[in-house]
Design a protein around this motif. Sequence first.
Motif, PDB file in Angstrom:
ATOM      1  N   ALA A  18     -52.816 -52.653  35.596  1.00  0.00           N
ATOM      2  CA  ALA A  18     -52.279 -51.611  34.713  1.00  0.00           C
ATOM      3  C   ALA A  18     -50.805 -51.896  34.467  1.00  0.00           C
ATOM      4  O   ALA A  18     -50.095 -52.382  35.349  1.00  0.00           O
ATOM      5  N   MET A  19     -50.329 -51.585  33.271  1.00  0.00           N
ATOM      6  CA  MET A  19     -48.956 -51.940  32.924  1.00  0.00           C
ATOM      7  C   MET A  19     -48.354 -50.864  32.039  1.00  0.00           C
ATOM      8  O   MET A  19     -48.977 -50.414  31.079  1.00  0.00           O
ATOM      9  N   THR A  20     -47.155 -50.448  32.382  1.00  0.00           N
ATOM     10  CA  THR A  20     -46.384 -49.532  31.544  1.00  0.00           C
ATOM     11  C   THR A  20     -45.162 -50.283  31.037  1.00  0.00           C
ATOM     12  O   THR A  20     -44.390 -50.819  31.830  1.00  0.00           O
ATOM     13  N   THR A  21     -45.005 -50.343  29.724  1.00  0.00           N
ATOM     14  CA  THR A  21     -43.835 -50.992  29.140  1.00  0.00           C
ATOM     15  C   THR A  21     -42.782 -49.939  28.823  1.00  0.00           C
ATOM     16  O   THR A  21     -43.094 -48.877  28.294  1.00  0.00           O
ATOM     17  N   ILE A  22     -41.557 -50.239  29.170  1.00  0.00           N
ATOM     18  CA  ILE A  22     -40.409 -49.389  28.846  1.00  0.00           C
ATOM     19  C   ILE A  22     -39.648 -50.085  27.734  1.00  0.00           C
ATOM     20  O   ILE A  22     -39.008 -51.122  27.948  1.00  0.00           O
ATOM     21  N   ASP A  23     -39.751 -49.539  26.528  1.00  0.00           N
ATOM     22  CA  ASP A  23     -39.178 -50.209  25.364  1.00  0.00           C
ATOM     23  C   ASP A  23     -37.675 -49.961  25.260  1.00  0.00           C
ATOM     24  O   ASP A  23     -37.216 -48.810  25.268  1.00  0.00           O
TER      25      ASP A  23
ATOM     26  N   ALA B 137     -49.371 -63.674  42.595  1.00  0.00           N
ATOM     27  CA  ALA B 137     -49.363 -63.394  44.036  1.00  0.00           C
ATOM     28  C   ALA B 137     -49.265 -61.904  44.342  1.00  0.00           C
ATOM     29  O   ALA B 137     -49.776 -61.448  45.373  1.00  0.00           O
ATOM     30  N   LEU B 138     -48.636 -61.125  43.465  1.00  0.00           N
ATOM     31  CA  LEU B 138     -48.363 -59.720  43.771  1.00  0.00           C
ATOM     32  C   LEU B 138     -49.278 -58.738  43.051  1.00  0.00           C
ATOM     33  O   LEU B 138     -49.430 -57.600  43.512  1.00  0.00           O
ATOM     34  N   LEU B 139     -49.834 -59.121  41.918  1.00  0.00           N
ATOM     35  CA  LEU B 139     -50.541 -58.152  41.085  1.00  0.00           C
ATOM     36  C   LEU B 139     -52.037 -58.430  41.030  1.00  0.00           C
ATOM     37  O   LEU B 139     -52.457 -59.588  40.914  1.00  0.00           O
ATOM     38  N   GLY B 140     -52.819 -57.359  41.094  1.00  0.00           N
ATOM     39  CA  GLY B 140     -54.259 -57.444  40.928  1.00  0.00           C
ATOM     40  C   GLY B 140     -54.741 -56.321  40.038  1.00  0.00           C
ATOM     41  O   GLY B 140     -53.958 -55.516  39.522  1.00  0.00           O
ATOM     42  N   ARG B 141     -56.029 -56.223  39.865  1.00  0.00           N
ATOM     43  CA  ARG B 141     -56.603 -55.229  38.957  1.00  0.00           C
ATOM     44  C   ARG B 141     -56.347 -53.792  39.401  1.00  0.00           C
ATOM     45  O   ARG B 141     -56.387 -52.873  38.578  1.00  0.00           O
ATOM     46  N   ASP B 142     -56.103 -53.593  40.677  1.00  0.00           N
ATOM     47  CA  ASP B 142     -55.880 -52.228  41.175  1.00  0.00           C
ATOM     48  C   ASP B 142     -54.400 -51.856  41.208  1.00  0.00           C
ATOM     49  O   ASP B 142     -54.043 -50.771  41.685  1.00  0.00           O
ATOM     50  N   ASP B 143     -53.540 -52.758  40.722  1.00  0.00           N
ATOM     51  CA  ASP B 143     -52.098 -52.547  40.815  1.00  0.00           C
ATOM     52  C   ASP B 143     -51.513 -52.124  39.476  1.00  0.00           C
ATOM     53  O   ASP B 143     -52.158 -52.205  38.434  1.00  0.00           O
ATOM     54  N   HIS B 144     -50.242 -51.707  39.532  1.00  0.00           N
ATOM     55  CA  HIS B 144     -49.536 -51.224  38.345  1.00  0.00           C
ATOM     56  C   HIS B 144     -48.170 -51.890  38.287  1.00  0.00           C
ATOM     57  O   HIS B 144     -47.494 -52.072  39.307  1.00  0.00           O
ATOM     58  N   LEU B 145     -47.777 -52.256  37.077  1.00  0.00           N
ATOM     59  CA  LEU B 145     -46.498 -52.904  36.808  1.00  0.00           C
ATOM     60  C   LEU B 145     -45.711 -52.064  35.823  1.00  0.00           C
ATOM     61  O   LEU B 145     -46.264 -51.568  34.835  1.00  0.00           O
ATOM     62  N   VAL B 146     -44.409 -51.919  36.062  1.00  0.00           N
ATOM     63  CA  VAL B 146     -43.496 -51.331  35.090  1.00  0.00           C
ATOM     64  C   VAL B 146     -42.581 -52.457  34.602  1.00  0.00           C
ATOM     65  O   VAL B 146     -41.899 -53.098  35.409  1.00  0.00           O
ATOM     66  N   VAL B 147     -42.577 -52.719  33.298  1.00  0.00           N
ATOM     67  CA  VAL B 147     -41.842 -53.863  32.773  1.00  0.00           C
ATOM     68  C   VAL B 147     -41.120 -53.453  31.492  1.00  0.00           C
ATOM     69  O   VAL B 147     -41.661 -52.717  30.667  1.00  0.00           O
ATOM     70  N   ILE B 148     -39.894 -53.924  31.335  1.00  0.00           N
ATOM     71  CA  ILE B 148     -39.162 -53.633  30.101  1.00  0.00           C
ATOM     72  C   ILE B 148     -39.668 -54.530  28.978  1.00  0.00           C
ATOM     73  O   ILE B 148     -40.201 -55.609  29.199  1.00  0.00           O
ATOM     74  N   ARG B 149     -39.510 -54.037  27.756  1.00  0.00           N
ATOM     75  CA  ARG B 149     -39.914 -54.769  26.562  1.00  0.00           C
ATOM     76  C   ARG B 149     -38.894 -54.493  25.461  1.00  0.00           C
ATOM     77  O   ARG B 149     -38.454 -53.343  25.358  1.00  0.00           O
ATOM     78  N   PRO B 150     -38.514 -55.485  24.622  1.00  0.00           N
ATOM     79  CA  PRO B 150     -39.045 -56.843  24.553  1.00  0.00           C
ATOM     80  C   PRO B 150     -38.719 -57.664  25.790  1.00  0.00           C
ATOM     81  O   PRO B 150     -37.799 -57.339  26.545  1.00  0.00           O
TER      82      PRO B 150
END
Length: 361
Positions: free
Chosen positions: A113-118, A85-98
């Motif tokens: 687009a996605m940036t992982t913060i390890d 519902a919130l994300l599309g191809r023009d959007d960016h996500l910041v998500v922790i990993r693992p």
Amino acid sequence: MPIEVESPEEYGYGLIRYNLSESSVADRTISSLGLQIPDLTLLYGTHRGSEGLRALIAADGEGLKPDDVLITGGAAGALFIIATALLGRDDHLVVIRPNYATNLETPRAIGCAMTTIDLRFEDGFRIDLDAIAAAVTPRTRLISVTCPHNPTGVMCSEAELRGLADLASRTGCRLLVDETYRDLSFDGALPLAASLGSHVISVSSLSKAYGVPGIRIGWIITRDPALQEVFLAAKEQISICGSVVDEWIAEQILQNRAAILEPTLAEMRRRRGVVADWIAGEERLDWVAPSGGVVCFPRMRAEPPGGTGAFYRRLLDVHGCYVGPGHWFEMPDTFFRLGYGWPTGEEFEAGLQAISAALRG
């Protein structure tokens, strides 16, 4: 992230003597909960979820009301709804990993687009607010974290949680907090994240802390009415509504929450202590002690004899013990997730000894 052919379900639970791969407490039965299902009408239920169930969930957070809650098909269903519902191809996500696979794989499938913060073992797997802030761009729509964290069991502090909410507010994006283990916080639960602002979204379920994954009850909480309508529309396209039987069971459980959780928390604290004593005496392992949940993420100090692949084969084939290898979480296989809540006490302690034996070759 891989879907393992040799997952417990595929390998066969009957062939695993000591299953330390599970991430929940032991599965409960209808009779163990003292329930007898009444003669319910099997109609299309309320699309948002039954009002009684939503009221019980909302009562746990300051300033929340039943209409802030949407019942979903487990936390996995909630996370899928939010991402799509919130994300599309023009959007960016910041998500922790693992992280839990859905928090990574659904956004990847969407193509955003996605940036992982390890999270780093050397930092105690703590969330780095500065790193998250540096990763936010004008296209960022969502910051995604979990607390207590799976697979490490580490919790952020209340100050860190509020800092994340403030960061999301300042940068004009939303904060998603997966709180699936919140009711298993050993030193007291943090404020329910969605109570910190209308831009904060909470997700949780009954699967992990209450031992009822089979009823598939999860939820989304947001104080933003317009966003709640978007989530409701997405749910209606996926499942229309939930099961009236499942929602009835969930309501009975939450009405009896304290009586169910208190002995569970006491036993999980005890088991965490058993794991701590075992690791203190196991020179081949190190860990960051968990603050919540029923999982931890030990690290091998060195490659075991024959390498990690040989270790996991020995552990399962010779010793009958199963854990979650690091690659399940896009981490090196010198890490493994150890679940200490699901097996019986005897199986749990025998499984720890099996790991020690497999580490020695």
